[in-house]
Design an enzyme around this catalytic site. Structure first.
Site, PDB file in Angstrom:
ATOM      1  CG  ASP A   1      54.112 -14.697  -4.629  1.00 31.54           C
ATOM      2  OD1 ASP A   1      53.842 -13.673  -5.266  1.00 31.54           O
ATOM      3  OD2 ASP A   1      53.237 -15.468  -4.160  1.00 31.54           O
TER       4      ASP A   1
ATOM      5  CD  GLU B   1      53.981  -9.827  -3.246  1.00 28.06           C
ATOM      6  OE1 GLU B   1      53.158  -9.199  -3.923  1.00 28.06           O
ATOM      7  OE2 GLU B   1      53.833 -11.036  -2.958  1.00 28.06           O
TER       8      GLU B   1
HETATM    9  C1  GLC Z   1      51.657 -12.062  -5.151  1.00 23.45           C
HETATM   10  C2  GLC Z   1      51.668 -11.832  -6.633  1.00 23.45           C
HETATM   11  C3  GLC Z   1      50.266 -11.856  -7.145  1.00 23.45           C
HETATM   12  C4  GLC Z   1      49.676 -13.218  -6.835  1.00 23.45           C
HETATM   13  C5  GLC Z   1      49.785 -13.526  -5.358  1.00 23.45           C
HETATM   14  C6  GLC Z   1      49.483 -14.957  -5.076  1.00 23.45           C
HETATM   15  O1  GLC Z   1      51.025 -11.029  -4.466  1.00 23.45           O
HETATM   16  O2  GLC Z   1      52.329 -10.635  -6.946  1.00 23.45           O
HETATM   17  O3  GLC Z   1      50.206 -11.579  -8.505  1.00 23.45           O
HETATM   18  O4  GLC Z   1      48.342 -13.255  -7.237  1.00 23.45           O
HETATM   19  O5  GLC Z   1      51.067 -13.285  -4.859  1.00 23.45           O
HETATM   20  O6  GLC Z   1      50.545 -15.777  -5.485  1.00 23.45           O
END
Ligand code: GLC
Ligand code: MG
Length: 531
Positions: free
Chosen positions: A206, A270
């Site tokens: 993440d 991500e």
């Molecule tokens: C990522 C997740 C999102 C979350 C953020 C903070 O972007 O996909 O849903 O709010 O991280 O952890």
């Protein structure tokens, strides 16, 4: 060209990943929130769909301020989702069906309820005092600099106990870990180990581009392109708060650790970044992510030229060892069918599943679900609660899946945590499975064809003709040659193609060889004749 040996063609290169947004997938205990038991119950539906791996959104113990992205304990299952025994059963049940299991890993921040943060904030003599990003107030008082939270407001919150501010890229309930403290990296490696030892096949990591912030705490400069009405967080260019070069150190460590396990475990990163920045996350020598998520299809204008240019730019910039990947939706973005409409959503699915590289599907897109309007008193997303009415709400794309007819849509016997969209014979999975013209039936055909085709799973990508309406490209592997023609407009168009029509986003109507007329809003796959 030398061919890679077949054992190098690992599952995550030819497979399709399906994102399970757990809260909204399948409830089994009537509390209105999806759970791990529900995933076990629906595994056969995922096999029938034809995907190869599931990525589970966070199920760890959490106060749920950001629905599990605020972890209180990384090595336990929140009771709302089940327990460790159910999780282990899920992994076994998935593996029996040859489905891989990818879990979320959230290294940038924890919940403020995490033991580490409670200790860190307790006093300055605590051994964990440096595990988070603490700073004294600015000389005249107030936050140390101008950094802003992604979810609105300052990224610094004052802690009266310590007399200092802590940094949080997201909610104040999600303090950022300090990755310059070596024991943080060690502790997080234990988290990876814990889940790898329980058989998970990989991690979706993440918010990785947030891992470090400028050590000198320089202010972010104003964004010259910011205008009234744009998100407040974009008012400043985040040059000192995201994508700092130090991030690649810990990523390489994670990669080394994951690679020390057998059987092709995978790391997906991500990071919402421009292409040239994103490519660095592959690492210079296969020491970064196997797949840094490529989100660019979600933000590129839906025109043949723009899409063709994006694919070329992505293919060109990809490092020699980098395997491509594509994403059309997730729990943070408006739903595909709402962004493009139902007809073009099918065309987009054909694009996603015929481009070179690993596709990730978001649950419900295979049913053609659209964003569900959320009344102000039903809002759950903290981003929307912080900045109401500014279009940040992620609830509309997170609503529960309709499985069967009836009030809870087979999702729950209780009150769903977010409302379901319309549950009718057009939408629910059971009816769609029985209707050959449904979106679900189309996805199943497309996924089955993809699985059967080496040209699609591992072939070359060759750009073709781009007109004002259509986008064409070929996928080729040995003597298998496919041409994909996608009509992004509502008008028909005739294209040259000598081959057999094997799949259409609509009704498969045999058409004349040599030239083929593609209806408005239609995508087709042709098998080309000859070498
Ligand atoms: C990522 C997740 C999102 C979350 C953020 C903070 O972007 O996909 O849903 O709010 O991280 O952890
Ligand atoms: Mg950070």
């Amino acid at each position: 060209m030398v061919e890679a040996p077949d054992d190098d063609f690992v599952w995550w290169k030819h497979g399709v990943i399906y994102q399970v947004y757990l809260r909204s997938f399948q409830d089994t205990d009537g509390d209105g929130i999806g759970d791990l038991e529900g995933v076990i119950r629906r595994l056969d539906a995922l096999v029938a769909l034809g995907v190869d791996a599931i990525w589970l959104s966070p199920f760890y113990a959490s106060p749920m301020k950001d629905f599990g992205y605020d972890v209180r304990d990384h090595v336990s299952v929140d009771p709302v989702f089940g327990d460790l025994e159910v999780f282990e059963r899920l992994v076994r049940a998935a593996h029996r069906r040859s489905l891989k299991v990818i879990v979320d890993f959230i290294p940038n921040h924890t919940s403020d309820q995490h033991l580490w943060f409670r200790e860190s904030r307790s006093d300055l003599s605590n051994p964990r005092r440096d595990w988070y990003v603490w700073r004294d107030p600015a000389p005249g008082g107030g936050p140390p600099n101008n950094w802003r939270s992604e979810f609105g407001g300052p990224a610094w919150t004052f802690d009266p106990g310590r007399g200092q501010y802590y940094y949080h890229a997201f909610l104040r309930d999600q303090p950022d870990l300090n990755w310059r403290e070596p024991r943080v990296a060690q502790a997080m490696e234990h988290v990876l180990r814990f889940w790898l030892d329980r058989g998970v096949d990989g991690f979706r990591v993440d918010a990785i581009h947030h891992l470090f912030e400028d050590a000198a705490l320089r202010d972010n400069p104003p964004n010259p392109d910011w205008r009234e009405g744009m998100p407040e967080a974009e008012r400043w260019l985040r040059i000192h708060t995201i994508d700092q070069s130090e991030v690649h150190g810990p990523v390489a460590e994670m990669r080394r650790f994951v690679d020390s396990y057998e059987d092709g475990r995978i790391l997906i990163g991500e990071a919402y970044l421009p292409l040239d920045r994103l490519m660095a996350y592959y690492g210079p020598a296969q020491d970064g992510f196997h797949l840094p998520f490529n989100f660019h299809l979600m933000s590129t204008p839906w025109t043949p030229r723009a899409i063709a240019d994006l694919v070329s730019a992505y293919e060109t910039r990809l490092p020699a060892h980098g395997w491509p990947n594509w994403v059309l939706g997730n729990h943070d973005r408006s739903r595909l069918a709402s962004r493009l409409g139902p007809t073009q959503a099918r065309v987009a699915a054909m694009l996603l599943l015929t481009l070179r590289g690993t596709p990730t599907l978001y649950q419900g897109d295979e049913l053609g679900l659209t964003d569900v309007p959320i009344a102000p008193d039903q809002v759950r997303d903290p981003w929307e609660l912080n900045l109401p009415g500014q279009g940040h709400g992620r609830d509309p794309a997170r609503t529960p899946l309709p499985w069967t007819a009836g009030p809870g849509g087979g999702f729950t016997t209780g009150t769903p945590w977010l409302p379901l969209g319309p549950v009718g014979p057009e939408t629910h999975a059971e009816a769609q499975a029985a209707d050959q013209t449904s979106v679900l039936a189309f996805y199943r055909r497309l996924l089955a064809f993809r699985r059967s085709s080496s040209a699609l799973t591992r072939g070359d990508y060759r750009p073709g003709e781009v007109t004002a309406r259509t986008l064409s490209y070929d996928r080729c592997w040995r003597d298998e040659r496919l041409r994909i023609v996608l009509n992004l407009s509502a008008e028909p168009e005739t294209v040259a193609a000598d081959g057999d029509l094997v799949l259409s986003t609509g009704r498969l109507i045999p058409r004349r060889m040599g030239r083929i007329s593609v209806r408005g809003g239609e995508g087709v796959i042709l098998r080309l004749a000859g070498p």
